[in-house]
Design an enzyme around this catalytic site. Sequence first.
Site, PDB file in Angstrom:
ATOM      1  N   LYS A 130     -10.043   0.364  -2.332  1.00 38.88           N
ATOM      2  CA  LYS A 130      -9.949   0.124  -0.890  1.00 38.88           C
ATOM      3  C   LYS A 130     -10.360   1.373  -0.126  1.00 38.88           C
ATOM      4  O   LYS A 130      -9.782   2.446  -0.310  1.00 38.88           O
ATOM      5  CB  LYS A 130      -8.529  -0.294  -0.495  1.00 38.88           C
ATOM      6  CG  LYS A 130      -8.359  -0.555   1.005  1.00 38.88           C
ATOM      7  CD  LYS A 130      -6.973  -1.093   1.320  1.00 38.88           C
ATOM      8  CE  LYS A 130      -6.741  -1.207   2.824  1.00 38.88           C
ATOM      9  NZ  LYS A 130      -5.385  -1.725   3.142  1.00 38.88           N
TER      10      LYS A 130
ATOM     11  N   LYS B   6      -6.715   3.390  -3.211  1.00 40.32           N
ATOM     12  CA  LYS B   6      -7.105   3.423  -1.796  1.00 40.32           C
ATOM     13  C   LYS B   6      -7.360   4.857  -1.372  1.00 40.32           C
ATOM     14  O   LYS B   6      -6.619   5.766  -1.746  1.00 40.32           O
ATOM     15  CB  LYS B   6      -5.998   2.783  -0.957  1.00 40.32           C
ATOM     16  CG  LYS B   6      -6.225   2.762   0.545  1.00 40.32           C
ATOM     17  CD  LYS B   6      -5.078   2.012   1.228  1.00 40.32           C
ATOM     18  CE  LYS B   6      -5.120   2.127   2.740  1.00 40.32           C
ATOM     19  NZ  LYS B   6      -3.988   1.426   3.383  1.00 40.32           N
TER      20      LYS B   6
ATOM     21  N   ASP C 193       0.862  -1.185   0.000  1.00 44.97           N
ATOM     22  CA  ASP C 193       0.000   0.000   0.000  1.00 44.97           C
ATOM     23  C   ASP C 193       0.901   1.237   0.000  1.00 44.97           C
ATOM     24  O   ASP C 193       1.459   1.603   1.041  1.00 44.97           O
ATOM     25  CB  ASP C 193      -0.900   0.019   1.237  1.00 44.97           C
ATOM     26  CG  ASP C 193      -1.972  -1.061   1.222  1.00 44.97           C
ATOM     27  OD1 ASP C 193      -1.755  -2.119   0.599  1.00 44.97           O
ATOM     28  OD2 ASP C 193      -3.016  -0.871   1.885  1.00 44.97           O
TER      29      ASP C 193
END
Length: 220
Positions: free
Chosen positions: A180, A151, A89
Amino acid sequence: MSLASYIDHTLLKATATLADIRTLCEEAREHSFYAVCINPVFIPHARAWLEGSDVKVATVCGFPLGAISSEQKALEARLSAETGADEIDMVIHIGSALAGDWDAVEADVRAVRRAVPEQVLKVIIETCYLTDEQKRLATEVAVQGGADFVKTSTGFGTGGATVDDVRLMAEVIGGRAGLKAAGGVRTPADAQAMIEAGATRLGTSGGVGLVSGGENGAGY
């Protein structure tokens, strides 16, 4: 799909101890969460504690500010992959996004993508600092740069995921990547609303409470 299968069970606080990470992994195994999301120093331990399970190991890169060079991010991501991370991430260079330098943002994402071609790459755009138009552009650039997921948030900024932002990002993504939602997913109703808006993964430190029908008061 069960709610648990959407969840990246997350512990990224500076105060996290090895014992805390072990508990996180045990909870992830017990509840069949999709992944744990932890800081890189804990990757080998999580890998060992999750052995024999289907739970993935996710970690962060350039976190939480995104304010290191693309070369540094690429190296960090590669080392994390070599240590055992399944998913990365990364945080975009937020300053470049705010300045409208989208070529730089895309190059940053591509550098990490090249460094970890086998890992799932999630690109954090930190929506709390962006206008709606910047959110659209950042989402598109992340997808163009090779993101497997876009995300919303680090959970360390001024705000987390909102249903409106998830819906906006989902419209831009158009099924080309996952989405996400992280930060602010505190109740089962919150989780369901994010999923209905287009989220395909949820980042939360309170996964146990969510799947038990309770509330996550932890903030991430």
